[in-house]
Design a protein around this motif. Sequence first.
Motif: not given
Lengths: 190, 927
Positions: A25-27, A52, A29-30, A18, A22-23
Motif C-alpha cells: 500500500k505504501e509503495k 518527505r 502511495k509513494i 525497493w 515497505l508495504s
Amino acid sequence: MQFMLLFSRQGKLRLQKWYVPLSDKEKKKITRELVQTVLARKPKMCSFLEWRDLKIVYKRYASLYFCCAIEDQDNELITLEIIHRYVELLDKYFGSVCELDIIFNFEKAYFILDEFLLGGEAQETSKKNVLKAIEQADLLQENIDFQMRLFAGCQRSRDPAQRAGGNRTDINIIFIAIHTPPISQLLCCM
Amino acid sequence: MPAVSKGDGMRGLAVFISDIRNCKSKEAEIKRINKELANIRSKFKGDKALDGYSKKKYVCKLLFIFLLGHDIDFGHMEAVNLLSSNKYTEKQIGYLFISVLVNSNSDLIRLINNGIKNDLASRNPTFMNLALHCIANVGSREMAEAFASEIPRVLVAGDTMDSVKQSAALCLLRLNRTSPDLVPMGEWTARVVHLLNDQHLGVVTAATSLITTLAQKNPDDFKTSVSLAVARLSRIVTSASIDLQDYTYYFVAAPWLSVKLLRLLQCYPPPEDAALRSRLTECLETILNKAQEPPKSKKVQHSNAKNAVLFEAIALIIHHDSEPTLLVRACNQLGQFLQHRETNLRYLALESMCTLASSEFSHEAVKTHMETVINALKTERDVSVRQRAVDLLYAMCDRSNAKQIVAEMLSYLETADYSIREEIVLKVAILAEKYAVDYTWYVDTILNLIRIAGDYVSEEVWYRVIQIVINRDDVQGYAAKTVFEALQAPACHENLVKVGGYILGEFGNLIAGDSRSSPLVQFNLLHSKFHLCSVPTRALLLSAYIKFINLFPEVKATIQDVLRSDSQLRNADVELQQRAVEYLRLSCIASTDILATVLEEMPPFPERESSILAKLKKKKGPGKLPDMDDSRRSVNGSTEHSENTDTTNKSSTHSFTDVLNLNPAPSSGANLLIDVFSESSAPAAATDVSEENFPRFVCKNNGVIYENQLLQIGLKSEYRQNLGRMYVFYGNKTSTQFLSFSSSVSSSDALKSQLNVHSKAVDPMIEGGAQMQQILNIECVSDFSDAPVLNIQFRYGGALQNIAVKLPVMLNKFFQPTEMMSQDFFQRWKQLGAPQQEVQKIFKAKHPMDTEVAKAKILGFGVALLDGVDPNPANFVGAGVVHTKTTQVGCLLRLEPNVQAQMYRLTLRTSRDSVSQRLCELLSEQF
C-alpha cells in the motif's frame, strides 16, 4: 538508495525496485505521489528535489523517467550517473534500447539492475563486467533455447514495432537516445 | 552484441503483454487479466504436470500482472519450485518472483531458504550470485537468521570468485540494515577491512559500502579502514585516467569508488597520524585542483562524475572542519558554482554552502556570496533552487546582515510559492527575533509578515510577538502605535486583529493621549473588525474591551452597551455569551480598585524558549536545518550574545538569551493569550501523575485509565507493528460544561527520541454528561522504558483543574506474536545465550495461580503462546518480535509456576538487554 522507479511520460510504472521494506500500500502511495510530482516539473528544472525526508534524483530519457530516492547523506550527482550507467547498460544489452524493450523484457531489466545495484548500492560499476555477467547467464541457456526461439519467431527485429509483436501504430515507440541530450532529439520511428 | 533477444523467448508472455497494451480501457484490462489468472490457476491446478518452461512462463505472467498493480494470491509455490530447476532462466524467474512478491508464509520461507542454501553451496558462481541477490532483495529477518552467519564466510574465503564477493558484501550490508542484531561481525572484521586492498576494483567498491555501513554503527571496530581508504583514494586521484580501464567513467577515475571512500572517511575525525593526515589533505587538494582544470570532455557525464567527487570531498572537508585553507577553498569553489549555467550545480552549491556557513572558519567567506544568493532568490526559475537559496540566507544570517536578509526574504515572500511560505514566515520570525537590536524593527517585521502572508503566520508566531512586547516595556508604546496604524487598513488579516486587540487592550493607554487615537477611536477601530472575525478572535476582542473599561473609564458606557446587545448576551456561541455576561456584570458591580486589580496589565511571561524554532525544526525534519546554536558559532557569536543579554537585562527582568533554546516549551493551554483571566500566564504547576491503573493495561488495550468525581477517561487502543493508535474518551460526569478544555501528551527527554506521540486537537468544551474523543497516533522509534504523560486542563465552575495521567504505552504493545516449533525455539534460545541477553526474576504470586488466566495474560502481553515446547506442560513458553522503527527485537520467554510455593520464575531472552529488562519488569507485575 531507498528505491528506484521507471515510469513513462503517461505516468505508467515500468520498473520498481525497493531497497527498504515497505508495504504494498505504501509503495503504491509513494509511486503515485512521486510520479505526479516529477511529471509536473518542467524541463530544464534541476534534477533534484526534496520530498518527505528524502532526496529525489531523476532524469528523463526520451519517453522514460528514471527516478531514485536517496538519503540525506547520499551524493546526488553520483546518483544521476548511476541512472545514466544503467541506461547505458540497457542500451548496450538491447541495442538501442527503447521503452518497449523494457515493457516486453521487464525481467531482463530487473536482472541487469541486480547485477549493477544491490541493496541500493553500486555493486559493479564496470560496464564490461556487468554485461559479461548477464551474457554468461544468457549463454547458459543459449543452446537449449536457440531452437525454441526460432520456432517461436522471437528473433529480434530491428523494427521496434515488430519487436513489439505486430505492426501496431498506436504505440508510442521512442528510442531512448542516450548519447544525445534527451528531449530535443527523440528518435520517433512512427 | 548480436541483435538477438537474449536468453529465452516466451511467446505466450509477449502475446499477453501485447493484449494488455491493446486494452482500450481499465475495465478491458481487468477483464483480460482475470481471464489470464483463471487460465493460470487452472493450469497450476490441472492434473498434468507442467514442464519447467510453462511454469516459468506462467510465473512470469503473474509477475507482470503484479507489477501492473494487481494483487496476486497464488503461484508462490510454483515459483519456489522453479528455484530447484537446473535451468538457469527458470531458476532466475523463480528468484525474481520471490524477490518482488515476498510472502511471510513461514512454510514457504523454509522452502525458499532451502533453495537458497542449495545454490549457495553449489559453488557455481552464477547460481551463488542469484541466491545472494535474492537474500539482498528480500532482506527479511528469516533470511537473516538463516544466512547471516554463512555470508561473511563466503565474503572472505580465499577461493570465492570476485563477482560473488561483491554480491556477498552488499548482501551483508542489506542484512545489517534490516537485522543488525543477527549479523555478528567480530571475527571477520579485520578480513573485511582488508578487502579495501583487493586487486579487483569492483570488490573494493562493494566492500567500501559495507564497511561504511558497519563503521557508522561501530566506528572503533573499523578504525583501521581509515589508512587503507586514504591510500586507496590517493592512488585513484593521482592515477592517469587510463590506468583504471573500465572503472574510468567519462575520463574520471573510479568516481563511484572515490565517492564511497570519501563517504567512509566521514565516519571518522581527521586522522591523528601526521603522515596520513597530510596524505589525505593532498588528496583533497588534488580534487579541488582538478575542478579548476579544463574539462576533458564536453559531456555532462564527465562534469557530473567529476563534481560528484568534488562535492563529496567538500562534504569531508566540512565534516573535519579543521583545515581553514581547505574550507575557504571549498567555499570559493562553491561560489563559482553559484553562477554556473547548470541548474543542478547551482542547487548543490547552495545546499553545500549551507553547511559551510556553520563553520567558524568559513562563515565569513560564505557571507561574501550574499548578493549572489539574493539574486538567485529573485531569478531562479525552479522553486527547489529558490528554496535552497532561502535556506542558505537563513544559515549565513548574523547580526551584520540580518536587516538586509530579512528584508529580502520579506520581499520574496510576496511572490513566493505557496508550498514554502509557511517555512519562510517561520525563518523570518526567528531571524527578526534573534538579531533584533532594536525591537521596533522586530515589531515592524512581524506586522509586515502578517500583512504579506497572514494566512501562513501560525499561532506560534503571533503568540511570540505578544510575549516579547509584554516583556519589553521599551517597545510597548511603539507596538501600540504601529498596530493602531496597521489596523486602519480597510482589509486586514485576522491575525493582525488578534495582535492588535491584545496589544491595544494592554497598552492602548500609551497612545491614548493623541486625539487621533483616543480611547473611543481605538475602540471603534477594533469593533469595526469584530463582525468579520471568527469566534476565538471575537472572544479575544471581548477581553480587550473589558480591559478598555479598566484603562479608559470614559468609554465604559459605550462598551457596556456593546456587551449588553443581544448579539453578545444571547450569542449562540457559549464562550462568547459567557464572556459577554461575565464582563458586563464585572464592569457593573466591581469597584474601580477591584477592576484595576482584576484587569491589571499582564505580568511578564516567564522565560520561555521560542516555540517557533521547534516548529521549524519539526517541519524540516531533523538534521535538515543548520543548527543556529551550534557551539562552533559561539566563537564569533559570543559578543553578540552578551550584548544582547545586556540590553535585555536593562529594560526587563527577563533575558531572551534562551530564546533559541531548543528544549520544548512547557505545554501551555492553547488559549493562553485569549484568556486574560488566567491567574498566571505560567502553565499550571505540575500535578501528580496518576499511574494507579497503568499496570492493568500491560496485558489489555481497553478500559478506564482514570476516574474522579468530575471526569472519566477511557482508552481504546490498537497496535500494528511499530505503530499504534489510541482513542481517548473524556467523559464529563457532571451536569456542567468543562471549559477551556485542553489535553496534550508530554514525554521525558529520553522518551522523545524513542517514541513519537501525536495528539489531535480537541474541542475546548465538553458539555455536561457528554463524552469527547481524542485520537493519539503513536510510533515506536526504538525500545523504551518510560511512559508518556497525558496532561489535561480544564475549567469546571471557575476552578482550574489539572490532571496528569501516565499513558499505558509500553514496549510490549509493539509485539507481533511468532509461532515456532520446539526445535526452532530451543535453537534460538541457545543463540540468545549471552548473559546480558537473559533476564530472570523469581517472584511471589499476587493473584490466584490459574492456568487459563495466566495464558490469557501472556497472550495479552503480545507474544504467541507455544504449546508442546516445554517438556513440563505446566510451564508457559512464548515468542514474539518487538517492532520498532529502527529495529526488530526477537523475544523468547518462559514462565514457570510453582503452585506449592506460590511463586513464579520468569525468564526472558532477547537480543537487547534493555528490552529484556523492561519486558521482565512489565510482565512480572501481572501475576
